[in-house]
Design a protein around this motif. Structure first.
Motif, PDB file in Angstrom:
ATOM      1  N   ILE A  10      69.586  36.415  66.731  1.00 58.61           N
ATOM      2  CA  ILE A  10      68.199  36.414  66.275  1.00 58.61           C
ATOM      3  C   ILE A  10      68.147  36.503  64.751  1.00 58.61           C
ATOM      4  O   ILE A  10      69.094  36.944  64.104  1.00 58.61           O
ATOM      5  N   HIS A  11      67.024  36.065  64.248  1.00 62.03           N
ATOM      6  CA  HIS A  11      66.836  36.083  62.807  1.00 62.03           C
ATOM      7  C   HIS A  11      65.694  37.041  62.489  1.00 62.03           C
ATOM      8  O   HIS A  11      64.655  36.977  63.124  1.00 62.03           O
ATOM      9  N   VAL A  12      65.927  37.949  61.546  1.00 54.49           N
ATOM     10  CA  VAL A  12      64.855  38.876  61.175  1.00 54.49           C
ATOM     11  C   VAL A  12      64.556  38.763  59.685  1.00 54.49           C
ATOM     12  O   VAL A  12      65.448  38.568  58.861  1.00 54.49           O
ATOM     13  N   LYS A  13      63.290  38.872  59.370  1.00 54.64           N
ATOM     14  CA  LYS A  13      62.875  38.794  57.964  1.00 54.64           C
ATOM     15  C   LYS A  13      61.781  39.826  57.741  1.00 54.64           C
ATOM     16  O   LYS A  13      60.728  39.782  58.382  1.00 54.64           O
ATOM     17  N   ALA A  14      62.075  40.767  56.852  1.00 53.22           N
ATOM     18  CA  ALA A  14      61.058  41.765  56.515  1.00 53.22           C
ATOM     19  C   ALA A  14      60.047  41.121  55.572  1.00 53.22           C
ATOM     20  O   ALA A  14      60.344  40.114  54.928  1.00 53.22           O
ATOM     21  N   GLY A  15      58.868  41.740  55.482  1.00 51.14           N
ATOM     22  CA  GLY A  15      57.824  41.171  54.635  1.00 51.14           C
ATOM     23  C   GLY A  15      58.127  41.360  53.151  1.00 51.14           C
ATOM     24  O   GLY A  15      58.734  42.347  52.740  1.00 51.14           O
ATOM     25  N   ASP A  16      57.725  40.425  52.335  1.00 49.14           N
ATOM     26  CA  ASP A  16      57.838  40.597  50.881  1.00 49.14           C
ATOM     27  C   ASP A  16      56.757  41.591  50.428  1.00 49.14           C
ATOM     28  O   ASP A  16      55.725  41.736  51.085  1.00 49.14           O
ATOM     29  N   GLY A  17      57.019  42.236  49.315  1.00 49.84           N
ATOM     30  CA  GLY A  17      55.996  43.133  48.764  1.00 49.84           C
ATOM     31  C   GLY A  17      54.868  42.306  48.140  1.00 49.84           C
ATOM     32  O   GLY A  17      55.080  41.165  47.713  1.00 49.84           O
ATOM     33  N   GLY A  18      53.685  42.894  48.100  1.00 51.80           N
ATOM     34  CA  GLY A  18      52.582  42.204  47.426  1.00 51.80           C
ATOM     35  C   GLY A  18      52.793  42.245  45.917  1.00 51.80           C
ATOM     36  O   GLY A  18      53.445  43.142  45.382  1.00 51.80           O
ATOM     37  N   ASN A  19      52.257  41.294  45.201  1.00 57.88           N
ATOM     38  CA  ASN A  19      52.408  41.271  43.736  1.00 57.88           C
ATOM     39  C   ASN A  19      51.490  42.297  43.070  1.00 57.88           C
ATOM     40  O   ASN A  19      50.400  42.581  43.550  1.00 57.88           O
ATOM     41  N   GLY A  20      51.980  42.815  41.938  1.00 56.82           N
ATOM     42  CA  GLY A  20      51.107  43.664  41.122  1.00 56.82           C
ATOM     43  C   GLY A  20      50.059  42.782  40.442  1.00 56.82           C
ATOM     44  O   GLY A  20      50.254  41.571  40.299  1.00 56.82           O
ATOM     45  N   CYS A  21      48.979  43.388  40.033  1.00 58.49           N
ATOM     46  CA  CYS A  21      47.861  42.607  39.495  1.00 58.49           C
ATOM     47  C   CYS A  21      47.702  42.862  37.989  1.00 58.49           C
ATOM     48  O   CYS A  21      47.916  43.969  37.501  1.00 58.49           O
ATOM     49  N   VAL A  22      47.354  41.790  37.270  1.00 55.90           N
ATOM     50  CA  VAL A  22      46.982  41.965  35.854  1.00 55.90           C
ATOM     51  C   VAL A  22      45.460  41.884  35.778  1.00 55.90           C
ATOM     52  O   VAL A  22      44.873  40.878  36.165  1.00 55.90           O
ATOM     53  N   SER A  23      44.867  42.957  35.333  1.00 53.99           N
ATOM     54  CA  SER A  23      43.401  42.969  35.253  1.00 53.99           C
ATOM     55  C   SER A  23      42.966  43.989  34.200  1.00 53.99           C
ATOM     56  O   SER A  23      43.686  44.939  33.907  1.00 53.99           O
ATOM     57  N   PHE A  24      41.790  43.743  33.590  1.00 52.37           N
ATOM     58  CA  PHE A  24      41.246  44.684  32.592  1.00 52.37           C
ATOM     59  C   PHE A  24      39.856  45.102  33.001  1.00 52.37           C
ATOM     60  O   PHE A  24      39.100  44.308  33.571  1.00 52.37           O
ATOM     61  N   ARG A  25      39.583  46.336  32.713  1.00 52.74           N
ATOM     62  CA  ARG A  25      38.258  46.869  33.041  1.00 52.74           C
ATOM     63  C   ARG A  25      37.170  46.094  32.327  1.00 52.74           C
ATOM     64  O   ARG A  25      37.326  45.745  31.160  1.00 52.74           O
ATOM     65  N   ARG A  26      36.127  45.810  33.024  1.00 54.70           N
ATOM     66  CA  ARG A  26      34.976  45.178  32.393  1.00 54.70           C
ATOM     67  C   ARG A  26      33.802  46.121  32.546  1.00 54.70           C
ATOM     68  O   ARG A  26      33.382  46.403  33.657  1.00 54.70           O
ATOM     69  N   GLU A  27      33.357  46.606  31.428  1.00 56.61           N
ATOM     70  CA  GLU A  27      32.184  47.493  31.485  1.00 56.61           C
ATOM     71  C   GLU A  27      31.188  46.995  30.459  1.00 56.61           C
ATOM     72  O   GLU A  27      31.562  46.369  29.483  1.00 56.61           O
ATOM     73  N   LYS A  28      29.952  47.335  30.724  1.00 56.40           N
ATOM     74  CA  LYS A  28      28.924  46.984  29.754  1.00 56.40           C
ATOM     75  C   LYS A  28      29.256  47.642  28.423  1.00 56.40           C
ATOM     76  O   LYS A  28      29.697  48.794  28.394  1.00 56.40           O
ATOM     77  N   PHE A  29      29.064  46.964  27.380  1.00 55.19           N
ATOM     78  CA  PHE A  29      29.261  47.480  26.003  1.00 55.19           C
ATOM     79  C   PHE A  29      30.701  47.804  25.677  1.00 55.19           C
ATOM     80  O   PHE A  29      30.976  48.332  24.624  1.00 55.19           O
ATOM     81  N   VAL A  30      31.640  47.555  26.614  1.00 60.62           N
ATOM     82  CA  VAL A  30      33.054  47.746  26.264  1.00 60.62           C
ATOM     83  C   VAL A  30      33.683  46.367  26.273  1.00 60.62           C
ATOM     84  O   VAL A  30      33.929  45.796  27.327  1.00 60.62           O
ATOM     85  N   PRO A  31      33.904  45.810  25.092  1.00 56.28           N
ATOM     86  CA  PRO A  31      34.377  44.425  25.028  1.00 56.28           C
ATOM     87  C   PRO A  31      35.737  44.265  25.711  1.00 56.28           C
ATOM     88  O   PRO A  31      35.986  43.291  26.384  1.00 56.28           O
ATOM     89  N   ARG A  32      36.578  45.173  25.523  1.00 60.33           N
ATOM     90  CA  ARG A  32      37.905  45.013  26.106  1.00 60.33           C
ATOM     91  C   ARG A  32      38.335  46.333  26.725  1.00 60.33           C
ATOM     92  O   ARG A  32      38.729  47.254  26.031  1.00 60.33           O
ATOM     93  N   GLY A  33      38.183  46.468  28.080  1.00 61.75           N
ATOM     94  CA  GLY A  33      38.545  47.710  28.766  1.00 61.75           C
ATOM     95  C   GLY A  33      40.041  47.811  28.935  1.00 61.75           C
ATOM     96  O   GLY A  33      40.778  46.877  28.653  1.00 61.75           O
ATOM     97  N   GLY A  34      40.460  48.948  29.388  1.00 61.56           N
ATOM     98  CA  GLY A  34      41.898  49.163  29.604  1.00 61.56           C
ATOM     99  C   GLY A  34      42.396  48.408  30.830  1.00 61.56           C
ATOM    100  O   GLY A  34      41.607  47.844  31.584  1.00 61.56           O
ATOM    101  N   PRO A  35      43.719  48.379  30.996  1.00 61.58           N
ATOM    102  CA  PRO A  35      44.316  47.675  32.141  1.00 61.58           C
ATOM    103  C   PRO A  35      43.987  48.401  33.454  1.00 61.58           C
ATOM    104  O   PRO A  35      44.058  49.618  33.504  1.00 61.58           O
ATOM    105  N   ASP A  36      43.607  47.631  34.484  1.00 62.30           N
ATOM    106  CA  ASP A  36      43.310  48.297  35.757  1.00 62.30           C
ATOM    107  C   ASP A  36      43.851  47.497  36.952  1.00 62.30           C
ATOM    108  O   ASP A  36      43.302  47.502  38.038  1.00 62.30           O
ATOM    109  N   GLY A  37      44.954  46.754  36.708  1.00 63.16           N
ATOM    110  CA  GLY A  37      45.562  45.983  37.808  1.00 63.16           C
ATOM    111  C   GLY A  37      46.350  46.906  38.726  1.00 63.16           C
ATOM    112  O   GLY A  37      47.220  47.644  38.289  1.00 63.16           O
ATOM    113  N   GLY A  38      46.037  46.882  40.025  1.00 61.32           N
ATOM    114  CA  GLY A  38      46.708  47.762  40.998  1.00 61.32           C
ATOM    115  C   GLY A  38      48.062  47.229  41.436  1.00 61.32           C
ATOM    116  O   GLY A  38      48.411  46.065  41.197  1.00 61.32           O
ATOM    117  N   ASN A  39      48.822  48.098  42.095  1.00 65.72           N
ATOM    118  CA  ASN A  39      50.134  47.706  42.627  1.00 65.72           C
ATOM    119  C   ASN A  39      49.968  46.923  43.924  1.00 65.72           C
ATOM    120  O   ASN A  39      49.001  47.112  44.658  1.00 65.72           O
TER     121      ASN A  39
END
Ligand SMILES: Nc1nc2c(ncn2[C@@H]2O[C@H](COP(=O)(O)OP(=O)(O)OP(=O)(O)O)[C@@H](O)[C@H]2O)c(=O)[nH]1
Ligand SMILES: [Mg+2]
Length: 328
Positions: A10-39
């Motif tokens: 038999i052949h077995v294959k475990a699942g790959d991990g999900g990719n981490g995300c690149v994202s920045f906070r977007r808030e009103k009046f904050v032109p460039r928020g901090g990084p908020d990409g999850g694992n």
């Protein structure tokens, strides 16, 4: 013992991990928020699990590939991806698991409910939130998910025979085994074709059982004639024995007695396991001779049954008798 190895790859294959995300906070009046990409989430593992209610590896001949799902990717707002479920493969207790390429032993499944992670899921990749430092407050980096492990396994299970086929040479034992199982015993029109026991797995409904095709037994075998009787030790632990007799034999009743005598010489216990007499090759029997065969003097407790491996007559019913004889 009548060891027989049931095998599957038999052949077995475990699942790959999900990719981490690149994202920045977007808030009103904050032109460039901090990084908020999850694992990303963890990929599913493939797990072997001992199950004492299973008896064969037969099902793996139909399904030989097992794959766990990948983890979810991370998302913005520090959302972590969900881990994937594990895939559990149930194996009969007694299964030996090897690497199919190197033959190296990986694990022996020896207990009910025993668990073994055979292929580990990939780790979730880190999102960019984890890469933020005092000098790099807006990292554009995230990890991809790790790869799930993948491997090809060879499963082996040692089996004991449930039903033994006993009869004179040429009675059609190997032919019977070949039509009720995937085993490919040598079949030929001369005595002593089969030199050592061969086992196959037969199915009736949802029941499966192991049938042992034995070398031909002859009168005087207990004194060492023919192949002798030493091979009978292979069916000492069977639950039932079927005696096969050619329906065209000139004296089937005496054939039966001779076979029973040889079995008894080996052990009373073995003889006591005989449950049925199977008359083979009925396609070769003249129709007018059938009634005579049916009236044959054979003690009541032995079921009489008629088959032809060529036409298939009586084969399914015989499997039913085998299954019934194992219930008791
Ligand atoms: N016509 C007919 N021939 C059969 C049938 N079953 C078996 N034969 C033939 O009978 C011969 C002997 O069959 P085997 O299955 O090798 O017999 P065996 O009992 O295993 O013989 P040994 O291994 O020598 O003990 C072969 O030529 C088979 O093709 C049947 O139902 N009908
Ligand atoms: Mg044979």
């Amino acid at each position: 013992m009548a060891h027989f190895v049931d095998e599957a790859v038999i052949h077995v294959k475990a699942g790959d991990g999900g990719n981490g995300c690149v994202s920045f906070r977007r808030e009103k009046f904050v032109p460039r928020g901090g990084p908020d990409g999850g694992n990303g989430g963890r990929g599913g593992n493939v797990i072997l699990f001992g199950d004492k209610s299973l008896t064969t590896l037969l099902d793996f001949h139909y399904r030989a590939s097992f794959k766990a799902a990948r983890g979810q990717h991370g998302q913005g707002s520090n959302k972590f991806g969900k881990g994937a479920d594990d895939v559990v493969i149930k194996l009969p207790v007694g299964t030996v698991v090897r690497d199919a390429e190197s033959e190296e032993l990986i694990v022996d499944i020896i207990e009910d409910s025993q668990e073994f992670v055979i292929a580990r899921g990939g780790r979730g990749g880190r999102g960019n939130a984890e890469f933020a430092t005092s000098t790099d407050r807006a990292p554009r980096r995230a990890d991809p998910g790790g790869l799930g492990e993948e491997r090809t396994l060879k499963l082996e299970l040692k089996l004991l025979a449930d039903i033994g086929l006993v009869g004179f040479p040429n009675a059609g034992k190997s032919t019977l085994l070949s039509v009720i199982s995937a085993a490919k015993p040598k079949i030929a029109d001369y005595p002593f074709t089969t030199l050592s026991p061969i086992l196959g797995i037969a199915k009736f409904g949802d029941k499966s059982f192991v049938v042992a095709d034995m070398p031909g037994l002859i009168e005087g075998a207990s004194h060492g004639k023919g192949l002798g009787i030493s091979f009978l030790r292979h069916i000492e632990r069977t639950k039932a024995i079927a005696v096969l007799i050619e329906s065209t034999s000139s004296d089937p009743a005496s054939d039966f007695e001779k076979l029973m005598d040889e079995l008894q010489t080996y052990s009373d216990d073995l003889q006591g396991k005989v449950r049925m007499v199977v008359f083979t090759k009925t396609d070769l029997l003249e129709r007018s001779k059938m009634p005579e065969l049916k009236r044959l003097e054979i003690p009541r407790k032995f079921k009489k049954h008629f088959i032809s491996a060529v036409t298939g007559n009586g084969i399914e019913e015989l499997l039913g008798l085998f299954a019934a004889s194992l219930k008791k």
